[in-house]
Write an enzyme that holds these catalytic residues in place. Structure first.
Site, short mmCIF file in Angstrom:
data_model
loop_
_atom_site.label_atom_id
_atom_site.label_comp_id
_atom_site.label_asym_id
_atom_site.label_seq_id
_atom_site.Cartn_x
_atom_site.Cartn_y
_atom_site.Cartn_z
CD1 TRP B 107 -2.41 -2.17 1.21
CD2 TRP B 107 -3.09 -0.69 -0.32
NE1 TRP B 107 -3.46 -2.73 0.52
CE2 TRP B 107 -3.89 -1.85 -0.42
CE3 TRP B 107 -3.32 0.36 -1.20
CZ2 TRP B 107 -4.92 -1.97 -1.36
CZ3 TRP B 107 -4.34 0.25 -2.13
CH2 TRP B 107 -5.12 -0.90 -2.21
CG ASP B 177 -3.38 4.43 4.60
OD1 ASP B 177 -4.34 4.09 5.31
OD2 ASP B 177 -3.22 4.02 3.44
CE LYS B 201 -8.13 -3.16 4.61
NZ LYS B 201 -8.42 -3.72 3.28
#
Lengths: 368, 368
Positions: B107, B177, B201
């Site tokens: 990511w 993040d 999530k």
């Protein structure tokens, strides 16, 4: 038997009502999507099942609109508002000639503001001087052959103004915001280069926006945009560049199935919507101006019927009595006030008949 | 009694499982939100009820993280991916000094690519040469005092790598993040200038992203962005600039209520998550490398436990047998393969115990 009959009387301007048969399937999916055995909220966007959801939803829209093969279909986030920027980012940046926009109401005013950040924009017609109560006639419109594209809003949700024809010329790309009448009737999609519509009027919940875009637009578009604003990247990824709004897309799938299988297509849907609108128009037209239409009769929308009542007191009584009778969502948009009955696809003829009956009765009781 | 016990055994990397008590409330809301009497999918985003939903969700997050008053809370569309661009659009455009990014996995590599479009970026550490199996030690990191900000990903979902400390210095703004560990434990939010996390999530369905942003970042940020990419405009509109993802935000509200009332806060949540992770780590560590951890033990994530099995055949058997036992979502990310057990907030200790028990039994049966 309905689990909640109030949903059928929700005349909200959006997010709008959805068909009861769809709501029942959605409710089931929250605990268990039958084909998967899991909650819709916990299914991977990379699963074969979700890929099939995207594919079938695309296919259904293609079928419903008889879409030419060179159209791509995208399911994006950010609402129509993101498209206000993404369209000119792609089609207007660096251009010499102005894109030509129509200013026909609350929403098209917002589109123009965002477009002007990205390149030259010319407003070819504005309804401002008429208080946004009518649309332009064919004679009032002149388009330049050099414009990169023209842009208009097919249905102004706030004022209840709807075009019943396609604007512009075939040699200049047409871009249209169809957020509030997409899939409510046939739309001659083949005449457009790009069509966008958020879902929350006729086709699903807030959180997903459908973009139909011709391959030529993508090929000729700006190349150096951030990935999430780049139609090319979204097309390559089949709307799965990053996690898409899985739930909202699934609901859109269920609504397109309902349109195809239960309703029988957009032509049939358009006929039903016409019946519903005519029911309310005839109440307005036969009310001796007790119900005063916001929009000029020839430009009234089949989706949003906006009107005012003789006094603020009668208007207050109207809202109080409709609420007591389980109607909801009838308050006009804060920009113009008054009453607005939004009669999107999911509102049945019988629901609109109930409102029409109520309005006749209300007038009898409140006429001076 | 559970309506669908399979949801409790969904170890998907995201969209992930949600607590059963939340799913039951969501299911009810599809037909009827008790306080409103309508389907959640047809309630106006301008209604007093929805304004209260946004306010309560903000308050709950504020309470859960003990957030300083100068933080704004936003609920945006576009996923973390939009933030990959929106952060540098706001904080990096026109800057002379490079923003400093860490490249710690799948990511963060993507974040760096998008940031480089917007301004100067320096990668201060990369895990590439180690195959993204570990995180940097404190000694390996040197940050410039002139950077507009530093950026890192607190938990790499794909590789299962998680920082257990806050990086950087207090005089350079920290941007993080936290998509895959937000609200899974205390996060020392007061040390950051901007935190973002998509919901899918730990805190809700795909389709909404939470941004915590200090007022100073907004005041000093780029001023001429399109409205939907302008944090200032979104703050002024209380996340209601254009129709927000009403449903997704409502689910986030229910999850924050669950965290506050059923779990008892993020400290308690963190303890539970630690117990769950330790259960699986101990299986890995006591397996004689039958279960081979992707991540170095000192950087393993409490959220995503990624590992491989001795052979492709044994791995195939693992997936087959777990599926037969109603476990799901255990396939590793396509970028690195293998197995990944994602044990987000909604996975209970007893669900993780079931997986741990299965893994011990599986090893007994498949050890060579």
């Amino acid at each position: 038997m309905s689990l909640n009959p109030k949903n059928a009387l929700n005349f909200s301007g959006g997010p709008g009502a959805l068909p009861e048969v769809v709501l029942n399937q959605v409710q089931q999916s929250i605990i268990n999507v039958p084909e998967v055995g899991l909650s819709i909220l916990g299914i991977s966007h990379r699963s074969a099942w979700f890929e099939a959801v995207v594919r079938e939803t695309e296919d259904n829209i293609r079928k419903l609109l008889n879409l030419p093969d060179d159209f791509h279909i995208l399911f994006l986030q950010g609402g129509a508002t993101q498209q206000f920027s993404q369209v000119p980012m792609t089609m207007l940046r660096g251009k010499k000639h102005a894109a030509e926009y129509l200013d026909t109401g609350y929403w098209s005013r917002k589109v123009v503001t965002e477009a002007m950040r990205e390149g030259p924009v010319k407003v070819v017609w504005s309804g401002e001087s008429d208080g946004y109560r009518r649309l332009p006639t064919e004679e009032e419109l002149t388009f330049s052959p050099d414009a990169p594209y023209i842009h208009y809003v097919s249905n102004e949700t706030v004022e209840g103004l709807q075009f019943n024809r396609v604007l512009g010329h075939d040699h200049v790309p047409r871009v249209c915001d169809m957020s509030s009448d997409f899939l409510s009737k046939p739309c001659e999609a083949d005449k457009f280069s790009l069509i966008y519509a958020h879902a929350q009027k006729n086709i699903g919940p807030a959180g997903v926006t459908i973009v139909l875009i011709r391959d030529s637009v993508v090929q000729n578009g700006t190349k150096d945009l951030p990935a999430f604003l780049d139609y090319r990247r979204q097309i390559e990824a089949h709307s799965n560049l990053n996690t898409p709004p899985v739930f909202a897309i699934y609901v859109v799938l269920l609504v397109t199935r309902w349109l195809l299988n239960d309703i029988g297509g957009v032509e049939k849907m358009g006929e039903i919507n016409r019946v519903k609108a005519d029911l309310l128009f005839s109440i307005l037209d036969n009310s001796d101006d007790f119900y005063h239409s916001w929009a000029a009769p020839e430009h009234r929308s089949d989706m949003n019927v906006a009107f005012t009542l003789p006094t603020k007191e009668i208007e207050a009584a109207f809202f109080e009595e409709t609420r007591a009778a389980d109607f909801s969502g009838l308050e006009g948009h804060r920009a113009i006030g008054g009453v607005r009955a939004s009669i999107y696809n999911a509102l049945s003829v019988s629901s609109v008949e109930k409102l029409a009956g109520f309005m006749q009765d209300f007038q009898r009781r409140h006429r001076k």
